[in-house]
Enzyme design. Structure first.
Site, PDB file in Angstrom:
ATOM      1  N   VAL A  14      75.565 -13.759   3.985  1.00 16.74           N
ATOM      2  CA  VAL A  14      76.508 -14.189   2.999  1.00 16.74           C
ATOM      3  C   VAL A  14      77.826 -14.419   3.906  1.00 16.74           C
ATOM      4  O   VAL A  14      78.536 -15.326   3.551  1.00 16.74           O
ATOM      5  CB  VAL A  14      76.899 -12.854   2.306  1.00 16.74           C
ATOM      6  CG1 VAL A  14      77.995 -13.341   1.357  1.00 16.74           C
ATOM      7  CG2 VAL A  14      75.670 -12.633   1.356  1.00 16.74           C
ATOM      8  N   ALA A  33      94.324 -22.863  -4.560  1.00 23.24           N
ATOM      9  CA  ALA A  33      94.995 -21.804  -4.166  1.00 23.24           C
ATOM     10  C   ALA A  33      96.408 -21.893  -3.704  1.00 23.24           C
ATOM     11  O   ALA A  33      97.185 -20.929  -3.917  1.00 23.24           O
ATOM     12  CB  ALA A  33      94.253 -21.185  -2.963  1.00 23.24           C
ATOM     13  N   LYS A 105      78.058  -3.603  -3.178  1.00 26.99           N
ATOM     14  CA  LYS A 105      78.268  -2.767  -4.420  1.00 26.99           C
ATOM     15  C   LYS A 105      77.971  -1.512  -4.052  1.00 26.99           C
ATOM     16  O   LYS A 105      78.267  -0.471  -4.944  1.00 26.99           O
ATOM     17  CB  LYS A 105      77.256  -3.533  -5.492  1.00 26.99           C
ATOM     18  CG  LYS A 105      75.389  -3.509  -4.819  1.00 26.99           C
ATOM     19  CD  LYS A 105      75.031  -4.663  -3.977  1.00 26.99           C
ATOM     20  CE  LYS A 105      73.765  -4.638  -3.593  1.00 26.99           C
ATOM     21  NZ  LYS A 105      73.567  -5.918  -3.007  1.00 26.99           N
ATOM     22  N   GLU A 129      83.948  -9.527  -6.770  1.00 24.49           N
ATOM     23  CA  GLU A 129      83.362 -10.312  -7.663  1.00 24.49           C
ATOM     24  C   GLU A 129      81.897 -10.540  -7.307  1.00 24.49           C
ATOM     25  O   GLU A 129      80.875 -10.540  -8.071  1.00 24.49           O
ATOM     26  CB  GLU A 129      84.004 -11.759  -7.902  1.00 24.49           C
ATOM     27  CG  GLU A 129      83.067 -12.637  -9.065  1.00 24.49           C
ATOM     28  CD  GLU A 129      83.062 -12.258 -10.342  1.00 24.49           C
ATOM     29  OE1 GLU A 129      81.956 -11.775 -10.808  1.00 24.49           O
ATOM     30  OE2 GLU A 129      84.136 -12.296 -10.960  1.00 24.49           O
ATOM     31  N   ILE A 136      77.444 -15.390 -10.216  1.00 26.97           N
ATOM     32  CA  ILE A 136      77.619 -15.157 -11.621  1.00 26.97           C
ATOM     33  C   ILE A 136      79.197 -14.598 -11.844  1.00 26.97           C
ATOM     34  O   ILE A 136      79.229 -13.563 -11.426  1.00 26.97           O
ATOM     35  CB  ILE A 136      76.670 -14.468 -12.499  1.00 26.97           C
ATOM     36  CG1 ILE A 136      75.203 -14.990 -12.180  1.00 26.97           C
ATOM     37  CG2 ILE A 136      77.157 -14.255 -13.917  1.00 26.97           C
ATOM     38  CD1 ILE A 136      73.945 -14.192 -12.862  1.00 26.97           C
ATOM     39  N   GLY A 187      60.614 -13.818   1.401  1.00 23.18           N
ATOM     40  CA  GLY A 187      61.825 -13.429   1.803  1.00 23.18           C
ATOM     41  C   GLY A 187      62.809 -12.864   0.888  1.00 23.18           C
ATOM     42  O   GLY A 187      63.960 -12.435   0.979  1.00 23.18           O
ATOM     43  N   LYS A 205      75.017  -1.739  -9.307  1.00 27.40           N
ATOM     44  CA  LYS A 205      75.740  -2.495 -10.029  1.00 27.40           C
ATOM     45  C   LYS A 205      76.059  -2.298 -11.381  1.00 27.40           C
ATOM     46  O   LYS A 205      77.025  -2.478 -11.868  1.00 27.40           O
ATOM     47  CB  LYS A 205      74.628  -3.947  -9.977  1.00 27.40           C
ATOM     48  CG  LYS A 205      74.643  -4.599  -8.588  1.00 27.40           C
ATOM     49  CD  LYS A 205      73.517  -5.718  -8.588  1.00 27.40           C
ATOM     50  CE  LYS A 205      73.135  -6.384  -7.282  1.00 27.40           C
ATOM     51  NZ  LYS A 205      72.010  -7.099  -7.256  1.00 27.40           N
ATOM     52  N   GLY A 302      71.639 -14.639  -2.701  1.00 23.65           N
ATOM     53  CA  GLY A 302      71.545 -15.686  -1.761  1.00 23.65           C
ATOM     54  C   GLY A 302      72.872 -16.152  -1.027  1.00 23.65           C
ATOM     55  O   GLY A 302      73.870 -15.690  -1.528  1.00 23.65           O
TER      56      GLY A 302
END
Length: 436
Positions: A14, A33, A105, A129, A136, A187, A205, A302
């Site tokens: 990530v 921004a 999380k 988020e 999402i 994976g 979550k 992902g």
């Protein structure tokens, strides 16, 4: 304006995606921004890999605490995961006046109350988020888009690994163990898949979503969870025959006396949109009293989908970094001094419908014994399927769907049924969600 400086803790999957998105879309992000966002320093134990990924465009160190204490860093992105060091780093960053963006999380579900209280005290933001649903934007939807609503319930597929396994079992007729091996080979599942298949990840979550929906503190320890590891091809097949599909759902809703907070395999009518979410995708249904039911669908994990959420948080924090702390959107949607004391209900007090599968002797009176026990526990039958015994077999499988019943009554009835000499082994029980 000068760029805002960011410290990135962890440049793995990530973290690498976050670096990529910030680099690829730098101009677009700056336009949104109002100023450039620059990762000035990266902390990672794999120094050489981190240096190769950043190509000299950021300072690289293996000392994450130096990053959170550094004067030049204004926002810290925590992507190292886990409960212990991550907690220390986040609290240290907050203590030094840094805003925090995290995808962790597990950390928030278990220590979120302490972290948000510290952030409130120090006048900084914690944005998260990416902690639920990957790309999402479900956190923003609950905090802002649905702010006019009294949320009634949430039901979601919030773990892609378990959803992939269940999809493979249905599509290819695989046993659970074979589907899990396939997920690991692709994976999608870790070598140790415990958190995914036992519902722990989904419970983390759901704890966050419940706090946002109902304005209650994080209470992960009270979340009921049941995984998918005991599901069989037979259960998948019977569900299809009855017009349902089995999904691992996280469900939280307002109920008489408190808040339901539960993760478990669930029969969902096959005609519903959420029943047709396949593979590693996520989908979350939210029911508000004004807006009705809304569905949020997309990639739940992902590198790039999760990075999308991380960078969106960076943009939000950058926009608000000079705003009066009292006028920012509250971390958990409700003002921190207005959180609810509504209790989380024990699973025994939850009322829903059930799928029951049992293997019994093929002889007169057996079904009457079973239905009598169910009736004595205030459980009524909606539908039933009984298969003919195979040649030379003395036992048959019976599948029942019940009307609404209290979990504690079902538990009591199952214990009595399993003690009958005519019943072989344990009764398989899967909840059937009447909300959907």
């Amino acid at each position: 304006m000068r760029p805002i400086n960011v410290g990135l803790l962890g440049i793995g999957t990530v973290g690498g995606g976050t670096w990529d998105v910030l680099t690829r879309n730098a101009d677009e992000i700056q336009r949104r921004a109002g100023r450039a966002i620059r990762i000035a320093v990266v902390a990672d134990k794999a120094l050489e890999r981190a240096k190769q990924m950043t190509a000299g465009k950021a300072v690289v160190t293996d000392d994450a605490f130096a990053v959170v204490r550094g004067k030049e860093v204004e926002i810290v992105i925590e992507l190292i995961g886990g409960y212990t060091v991550a907690k220390e780093l986040v609290l240290e960053a907050i203590a030094h006046g840094k805003h925090v963006v995290t995808a962790n999380k597990a950390l928030l579900a278990t220590h979120g109350n302490e972290i948000f209280a510290a952030a409130q005290k120090n006048g900084v933001m914690v944005a998260f988020e990416a902690s639920v649903g990957g790309g999402i934007p479900i956190i923003k939807a609950l905090r802002e888009g649905l702010a006019a609503n009294r949320i009634e319930w949430i039901a979601g597929i919030i773990n892609g690994t378990s959803n992939f396994i269940l999809s493979e079992m249905r599509d290819k007729g695989l046993a659970f163990e074979a589907a899990l091996k396939d997920a690991q080979a692709r994976g999608y599942a870790e070598a140790d898949p415990t958190f995914d298949i036992e519902g722990v990840d989904a419970a983390h979550k759901l704890t966050i979503l419940s706090a946002l929906a109902f304005g209650i503190p994080m209470q992960f320890e009270k979340c009921f969870r049941e995984g998918i590891q005991k599901l069989t091809k037979a259960d998948i097949g019977y569900a299809e025959e009855l017009g349902y599909r089995i999904k691992l759902l996280g469900i939280t809703r307002r109920a008489k006396g408190g808040i339901e907070l539960r993760v478990h395999p669930t029969l969902v009518p096959a005609r519903r949109l959420i029943a047709n979410v396949e593979g590693v995708m996520n989908a979350i249904l939210v029911k508000g009293d004004a807006v009705g039911a809304t569905l949020y669908y997309g990639a739940g994990a992902g590198a790039l989908p999760t990075a999308s959420a991380v960078v969106a948080d960076l943009v939000d924090v950058t926009r608000l970094v000079t705003a009066d702390p009292e006028h920012r959107v509250p971390h958990l949607a409700f003002q921190p001094d207005r959180l609810s004391s509504d209790p989380v209900l024990p699973i025994g007090e939850v009322e829903t419908s059930y799928y029951l599968r049992m293997r019994v002797l093929d002889r007169p009176g057996v079904l009457a014994d079973i239905t009598r026990i169910l009736a004595d526990s205030a459980i009524s039958i909606e539908a039933m399927v009984q298969k003919e015994p195979g040649e030379g077999e003395s036992r048959v499988e019976i599948v029942m769907l019940t009307h609404l019943a209290l979990e504690k009554n079902v538990e009591q009835a199952m214990a009595k049924i399993e003690r009958l000499s005519s019943v072989e082994g344990r009764v398989t029980r899967i909840r059937l969600e009447s909300l959907l």
